[in-house]
Each structure stands twice: as structure tokens, then as C-alpha cells.
Design a protein around this motif. Structure first.
Motif, PDB file in Angstrom:
ATOM      1  N   LEU A 139      33.018  39.758  -8.255  1.00 52.49           N
ATOM      2  CA  LEU A 139      33.709  39.824  -6.967  1.00 52.49           C
ATOM      3  C   LEU A 139      32.731  39.492  -5.834  1.00 52.49           C
ATOM      4  CD1 LEU A 139      36.590  40.663  -5.950  1.00 52.49           C
ATOM      5  CD2 LEU A 139      35.645  42.926  -5.514  1.00 52.49           C
ATOM      6  N   SER A 140      32.951  38.346  -5.197  1.00 53.79           N
ATOM      7  CA  SER A 140      32.096  37.933  -4.080  1.00 53.79           C
ATOM      8  C   SER A 140      32.906  38.002  -2.788  1.00 53.79           C
ATOM      9  CB  SER A 140      31.590  36.504  -4.310  1.00 53.79           C
ATOM     10  OG  SER A 140      30.818  36.453  -5.496  1.00 53.79           O
ATOM     11  N   LEU A 141      32.192  38.037  -1.675  1.00 55.68           N
ATOM     12  CA  LEU A 141      32.879  38.231  -0.384  1.00 55.68           C
ATOM     13  C   LEU A 141      32.263  37.348   0.682  1.00 55.68           C
ATOM     14  CD1 LEU A 141      34.755  39.959   1.577  1.00 55.68           C
ATOM     15  CD2 LEU A 141      32.732  41.383   1.950  1.00 55.68           C
ATOM     16  N   LEU A 142      33.126  36.647   1.401  1.00 62.71           N
ATOM     17  CA  LEU A 142      32.725  35.982   2.638  1.00 62.71           C
ATOM     18  C   LEU A 142      33.200  36.911   3.756  1.00 62.71           C
ATOM     19  CD1 LEU A 142      31.647  33.692   4.336  1.00 62.71           C
ATOM     20  CD2 LEU A 142      33.520  32.266   3.596  1.00 62.71           C
ATOM     21  N   PRO A 143      32.282  37.678   4.349  1.00 58.65           N
ATOM     22  CA  PRO A 143      32.688  38.785   5.225  1.00 58.65           C
ATOM     23  C   PRO A 143      32.976  38.339   6.657  1.00 58.65           C
ATOM     24  CG  PRO A 143      30.302  38.716   5.083  1.00 58.65           C
ATOM     25  CD  PRO A 143      30.811  37.571   4.236  1.00 58.65           C
ATOM     26  N   ALA A 144      33.557  39.264   7.403  1.00 56.23           N
ATOM     27  CA  ALA A 144      33.828  39.021   8.829  1.00 56.23           C
ATOM     28  C   ALA A 144      33.261  40.180   9.633  1.00 56.23           C
ATOM     29  CB  ALA A 144      35.328  38.927   9.064  1.00 56.23           C
ATOM     30  N   ASN A 145      33.139  39.959  10.924  1.00 57.21           N
ATOM     31  CA  ASN A 145      32.901  41.065  11.852  1.00 57.21           C
ATOM     32  C   ASN A 145      33.581  40.715  13.173  1.00 57.21           C
ATOM     33  OD1 ASN A 145      31.240  39.206  13.038  1.00 57.21           O
ATOM     34  ND2 ASN A 145      29.327  40.263  12.567  1.00 57.21           N
ATOM     35  N   LEU A 146      33.364  41.555  14.163  1.00 59.59           N
ATOM     36  CA  LEU A 146      34.091  41.390  15.430  1.00 59.59           C
ATOM     37  C   LEU A 146      33.845  40.043  16.105  1.00 59.59           C
ATOM     38  CD1 LEU A 146      34.249  44.632  17.587  1.00 59.59           C
ATOM     39  CD2 LEU A 146      36.107  43.090  16.964  1.00 59.59           C
ATOM     40  N   ASP A 147      32.679  39.416  15.809  1.00 61.02           N
ATOM     41  CA  ASP A 147      32.388  38.096  16.395  1.00 61.02           C
ATOM     42  C   ASP A 147      33.547  37.124  16.177  1.00 61.02           C
ATOM     43  OD1 ASP A 147      29.920  39.051  17.004  1.00 61.02           O
ATOM     44  OD2 ASP A 147      28.888  38.030  15.354  1.00 61.02           O
ATOM     45  N   LEU A 148      34.256  37.330  15.069  1.00 60.34           N
ATOM     46  CA  LEU A 148      35.313  36.389  14.709  1.00 60.34           C
ATOM     47  C   LEU A 148      36.387  36.296  15.788  1.00 60.34           C
ATOM     48  CD1 LEU A 148      36.389  34.484  12.491  1.00 60.34           C
ATOM     49  CD2 LEU A 148      37.470  36.460  11.414  1.00 60.34           C
ATOM     50  N   ALA A 149      36.515  37.361  16.562  1.00 58.06           N
ATOM     51  CA  ALA A 149      37.517  37.350  17.632  1.00 58.06           C
ATOM     52  C   ALA A 149      37.266  36.191  18.600  1.00 58.06           C
ATOM     53  CB  ALA A 149      37.494  38.675  18.380  1.00 58.06           C
ATOM     54  N   GLY A 150      35.997  35.779  18.726  1.00 56.13           N
ATOM     55  CA  GLY A 150      35.672  34.684  19.639  1.00 56.13           C
ATOM     56  C   GLY A 150      35.879  33.309  19.040  1.00 56.13           C
ATOM     57  N   ALA A 151      36.051  33.257  17.714  1.00 53.80           N
ATOM     58  CA  ALA A 151      36.090  31.952  17.044  1.00 53.80           C
ATOM     59  C   ALA A 151      37.280  31.122  17.492  1.00 53.80           C
ATOM     60  CB  ALA A 151      36.108  32.140  15.532  1.00 53.80           C
ATOM     61  N   LEU A 157      36.572  36.691  -2.195  1.00 54.56           N
ATOM     62  CA  LEU A 157      37.437  37.200  -1.134  1.00 54.56           C
ATOM     63  C   LEU A 157      36.935  36.657   0.194  1.00 54.56           C
ATOM     64  CD1 LEU A 157      37.662  40.978  -2.193  1.00 54.56           C
ATOM     65  CD2 LEU A 157      39.229  39.125  -2.791  1.00 54.56           C
ATOM     66  N   VAL A 158      37.869  36.248   1.046  1.00 54.75           N
ATOM     67  CA  VAL A 158      37.488  35.718   2.357  1.00 54.75           C
ATOM     68  C   VAL A 158      38.164  36.566   3.429  1.00 54.75           C
ATOM     69  CG1 VAL A 158      37.455  33.703   3.867  1.00 54.75           C
ATOM     70  CG2 VAL A 158      37.333  33.388   1.378  1.00 54.75           C
ATOM     71  N   ASP A 159      37.337  37.163   4.286  1.00 53.49           N
ATOM     72  CA  ASP A 159      37.858  38.015   5.355  1.00 53.49           C
ATOM     73  C   ASP A 159      38.096  37.166   6.601  1.00 53.49           C
ATOM     74  OD1 ASP A 159      38.527  40.030   7.078  1.00 53.49           O
ATOM     75  OD2 ASP A 159      36.812  41.314   6.590  1.00 53.49           O
ATOM     76  N   ALA A 193      26.419  32.750   3.936  1.00 57.73           N
ATOM     77  CA  ALA A 193      27.138  33.934   4.420  1.00 57.73           C
ATOM     78  C   ALA A 193      27.763  34.767   3.298  1.00 57.73           C
ATOM     79  CB  ALA A 193      28.234  33.502   5.400  1.00 57.73           C
ATOM     80  N   VAL A 194      27.977  34.174   2.143  1.00 59.48           N
ATOM     81  CA  VAL A 194      28.680  34.883   1.069  1.00 59.48           C
ATOM     82  C   VAL A 194      27.794  35.960   0.438  1.00 59.48           C
ATOM     83  CG1 VAL A 194      29.542  34.600  -1.313  1.00 59.48           C
ATOM     84  CG2 VAL A 194      30.303  33.034   0.490  1.00 59.48           C
ATOM     85  N   PHE A 195      28.380  37.122   0.207  1.00 58.93           N
ATOM     86  CA  PHE A 195      27.749  38.134  -0.647  1.00 58.93           C
ATOM     87  C   PHE A 195      28.163  37.810  -2.076  1.00 58.93           C
ATOM     88  CE2 PHE A 195      27.836  40.528   3.321  1.00 58.93           C
ATOM     89  CZ  PHE A 195      26.642  41.228   3.280  1.00 58.93           C
ATOM     90  N   PHE A 196      27.262  37.255  -2.836  1.00 58.96           N
ATOM     91  CA  PHE A 196      27.588  36.914  -4.222  1.00 58.96           C
ATOM     92  C   PHE A 196      27.562  38.185  -5.073  1.00 58.96           C
ATOM     93  CE2 PHE A 196      26.263  32.804  -2.629  1.00 58.96           C
ATOM     94  CZ  PHE A 196      27.185  31.963  -3.214  1.00 58.96           C
ATOM     95  N   ASP A 197      28.598  38.311  -5.895  1.00 59.30           N
ATOM     96  CA  ASP A 197      28.696  39.464  -6.801  1.00 59.30           C
ATOM     97  C   ASP A 197      28.397  40.791  -6.098  1.00 59.30           C
ATOM     98  OD1 ASP A 197      29.623  38.346  -9.279  1.00 59.30           O
ATOM     99  OD2 ASP A 197      27.704  37.297  -9.392  1.00 59.30           O
ATOM    100  N   LEU A 198      29.107  41.002  -5.033  1.00 59.78           N
ATOM    101  CA  LEU A 198      29.057  42.292  -4.336  1.00 59.78           C
ATOM    102  C   LEU A 198      29.454  43.398  -5.320  1.00 59.78           C
ATOM    103  CD1 LEU A 198      28.679  43.502  -1.464  1.00 59.78           C
ATOM    104  CD2 LEU A 198      31.117  43.145  -1.107  1.00 59.78           C
ATOM    105  N   ARG A 199      30.421  43.054  -6.150  1.00 57.33           N
ATOM    106  CA  ARG A 199      30.742  43.823  -7.356  1.00 57.33           C
ATOM    107  C   ARG A 199      30.776  42.788  -8.467  1.00 57.33           C
ATOM    108  NH1 ARG A 199      31.200  46.647  -3.192  1.00 57.33           N
ATOM    109  NH2 ARG A 199      32.580  48.460  -3.019  1.00 57.33           N
ATOM    110  N   LYS A 200      30.803  43.265  -9.716  1.00 52.93           N
ATOM    111  CA  LYS A 200      30.829  42.304 -10.820  1.00 52.93           C
ATOM    112  C   LYS A 200      32.028  41.352 -10.682  1.00 52.93           C
ATOM    113  CE  LYS A 200      30.399  42.014 -15.786  1.00 52.93           C
ATOM    114  NZ  LYS A 200      31.615  41.766 -16.528  1.00 52.93           N
ATOM    115  N   LYS A 203      25.207  36.645   9.269  1.00 52.39           N
ATOM    116  CA  LYS A 203      26.013  35.498   8.866  1.00 52.39           C
ATOM    117  C   LYS A 203      27.339  36.009   8.332  1.00 52.39           C
ATOM    118  CE  LYS A 203      22.138  32.529   8.215  1.00 52.39           C
ATOM    119  NZ  LYS A 203      20.927  33.281   7.894  1.00 52.39           N
ATOM    120  N   SER A 204      28.376  35.323   8.699  1.00 53.56           N
ATOM    121  CA  SER A 204      29.721  35.795   8.368  1.00 53.56           C
ATOM    122  C   SER A 204      30.663  34.596   8.446  1.00 53.56           C
ATOM    123  CB  SER A 204      30.161  36.851   9.385  1.00 53.56           C
ATOM    124  OG  SER A 204      30.270  36.228  10.660  1.00 53.56           O
ATOM    125  N   ILE A 205      31.932  34.860   8.257  1.00 57.27           N
ATOM    126  CA  ILE A 205      32.918  33.787   8.389  1.00 57.27           C
ATOM    127  C   ILE A 205      32.853  33.168   9.799  1.00 57.27           C
ATOM    128  CG2 ILE A 205      34.783  35.395   9.010  1.00 57.27           C
ATOM    129  CD1 ILE A 205      35.324  32.251   6.894  1.00 57.27           C
TER     130      ILE A 205
END
Ligand code: ADP
Ligand code: MG
Length: 311
Positions: A89-101, A43-45, A80-87, A65-67
């Protein structure tokens, strides 16, 4: 579909420039349902609100580290990826910093393909079956990056009045991406969401959506379900929070339908090919923020739009 490490990879952007239509809910729960069916899902946020990351219980304020760091070349995707955050299911997460991207990227040559370039490098060494990208409620640079990194588009549509408002603008952007940038991308699924079977309105809107999008509309409709509204605040997917709820059943059915339709997915070019052109040639207003669409801009569609070719 493309082949990576011997497996087929489907990259799907969940997009609708309107907020609150169920994009994030669909991304996380379709992802979780596919993961439960032994598909390896990333999943990519792509939203600075980080709803997808929060929905999975990630403490986004602590992320180093995030998207955002990926898009601005401060880290690799792998870091930046959380590998197998759930079985599965991996996640490339985001946070508010992304607003500046968006602002940081704006003067970069190839700014709309940053995600595609970095993700394709990462995916070439991984064995995911699905990459699901949760887009922000706009058609700005972040959404454009998501679309150029994807081969398929799923559009969650709230079964409410004006559900189709703004669709012509989204379809225009997809045309632009196909025509000017030579990127192969198709709308392969429409997900009616927040469906209330007790109202005529919900039923009428679904008929209208079907008239407009034909068999691209999934049969598996997502009903309005209070458990789906509750589970984000618990940092859980619907399968963790309320596995026997209507919401869980709906998403399991939808995931099965997505897998069944696999054969119907057009044979697209290899994933993430280099773009033919740069979007620099395209007038900026075509791809800039969509606020006019979200608030009822000039692309407003009639409630019952005339059916037309979509792709
Ligand atoms: P988007 O990502 O398009 O902005 P969300 O998925 O965040 O939309 O959904 C908007 C709000 O509606 C959220 O509070 C979410 O929990 C809730 N929601 C989404 N889908 C459903 C549903 N099927 N039933 C009940 N609540 C829902
Ligand atoms: Mg969202």
C-alpha cells in the motif's frame, strides 16, 4: 483495463461531491483490503483536508512533497509517494497546500490533465494493480484532474434521505468528460455506505439506489460501524484497528466483490490516453465548484428518480 509492466492496472476515482458520505473511509479501507489480497495499491489523496493521509498516520504538516508539489510541477510523483507505507500500500499524500493548487492551475493550458500526465509517466515505471483516488467534496478542478486520470468511478452513497441528490450533476460532468474530452470513463461501482439495517429508511434508500443504478450497486454494503468512525483518529486502517469488526468484514467483502467484478469491467482504452480536446471550450460553469449541488441546487433529483441510461 490497461496493461502496465505486464499487469492489469485499474484506476478508480472515489467521488461524490457531498462531504461525509464515506469517500475517504472507502478509499483507504478498500485499498487496505486489496493490499492484504496481495494487490499492489497506490492511494492518491486529492483533498486538501488530507483525511486520507491522516487516516494512514502521515504527519501531513511535515510534508515537503505531496500531491500539491506534483500538480504544481515542484516535484515528481516518485519524489512525493510514500512507497509501501504498509505492505503493498503506497500513498501520494496531500496537505493543506493543495487548497492553493486550484488557483495556481487555473490559467494553465491543460490544467485538467496535469495529474493524468504526471501519473501516467510515473505508473509506466511501476507495477501497481490499483490506483485509488480520493476526491474532495466538490466537482472543481481537483476532482476533474482525478476523473481524467481514472478509468472507473466508484460513488459512495450514504444510505440517507437525498442520497441521490446531486447525482445528475456528477453524471453530467462524466458525460462532458466523455463527450467533449474523449476520455473513456465508466461508473463501475456504487457503494452504499453508513447503512443502518435497523431502519426502514436505510433499506428503502438502498432499493432506490438499486432502481437508479441497477447492477452497478455493490452487494457488499458498508454498515454504519463505530470502529470505522474511530480508526481515522488512530491513523490506522480498519484492519489494523479492529480486524474482527463489522467494518473490517464489510470492506473485505467489498474488496472481494471488486476483484470478482474485474471481468465485468468494460475493456477501456489504454490507461491515461491523451485527451482529444481541451476543456477550455466548455463553459466554465459546467465544471466549476459544485456548491449548488451540495446544498440542494437546481439539479435536485426526486427521492425516487426515474431510472435512466447512465453510460
Ligand atoms: P467523505 O470522505 O465522503 O467526506 P468520510 O469517509 O470522511 O467521508 O466519512 C465521514 C465521517 O463518517 C468520518 O468521520 C468517518 O469516520 C465516518 N464514517 C464513514 N463511514 C462510516 C461507517 N460506515 N460507519 C461509521 N462511521 C463512518
Ligand atoms: Mg474525504
Amino acid at each position: 483495463m490497461a496493461r502496465w509492466k505486464g499487469a492489469f492496472l485499474r484506476t478508480i476515482a472515489f467521488i461524490n461531491q457531498k462531504g461525509g458520505v464515506g469517500k475517504t473511509t472507502c478509499t483507504v479501507n478498500v485499498g487496505a483490503a486489496l493490499a492484504a489480497m496481495q494487490k499492489r495499491v497506490l492511494l492518491v489523496d486529492m483533498d486538501a483536508q488530507a483525511n486520507l493521509s491522516l487516516h494512514l498516520g502521515v504527519e501531513v504538516h511535515r510534508l515537503e512533497k505531496s500531491i500539491y508539489t506534483v500538480l504544481t510541477n515542484r516535484s515528481t510523483a516518485r519524489e512525493a509517494v510514500f512507497f509501501d507505507l504498509r505492505k503493498n500500500l503506497s500513498l501520494l499524500p496531500a496537505n493543506l497546500d493543495l487548497a492553493g493548487a486550484e488557483i495556481e492551475l487555473v490559467n494553465l493550458v491543460g490544467r485538467e490533465t496535469v495529474l493524468r500526465t504526471t501519473l501516467s509517466r510515473f505508473l509506466a515505471e511501476e507495477a501497481f494493480d490499483f490506483v485509488l483516488l480520493d476526491c474532495p467534496p466538490s466537482l472543481g478542478l481537483l476532482s476533474l484532474n482525478a476523473l481524467l486520470a481514472a478509468q472507473e468511478v466508484f460513488i459512495p452513497l450514504q444510505t440517507e434521505f437525498f442520497a441521490l441528490q446531486g447525482m445528475s450533476r456528477l453524471i453530467d460532468v462524466l458525460e462532458l468528460i466523455r463527450g467533449r474530452l474523449g476520455h473513456t470513463i465508466e461508473i463501475t461501482g456504487i457503494i452504499p455506505t453508513l447503512y443502518d439495517g435497523r431502519t426502514n429508511l436505510s433499506r428503502e434508500v438502498v432499493s432506490e439506489i438499486q432502481r437508479f443504478f441497477g447492477d452497478k450497486v455493490f452487494r457488499s454494503i458498508i454498515h454504519s460501524n463505530v470502529k470505522l468512525a474511530e480508526c481515522p483518529s488512530h491513523g490506522k486502517t480498519i484492519f489494523e484497528y479492529a480486524p474482527s469488526s463489522r467494518g473490517a468484514q464489510d470492506f473485505e467483502r467489498l474488496a472481494r466483490e471488486i476483484l470478482r467484478r474485474e471481468g465485468a469491467v468494460p475493456d477501456l482504452e489504454p490507461a491515461l490516453p491523451e485527451p482529444r480536446d481541451s476543456i477550455d471550450e466548455v463553459p466554465r460553469r459546467d465544471v466549476a465548484s459544485d456548491s449548488s449541488a451540495a446544498s440542494g441546487g437546481p439539479d435536485r433529483l426526486p427521492v425516487v428518480p426515474a431510472p435512466g441510461p447512465l453510460s
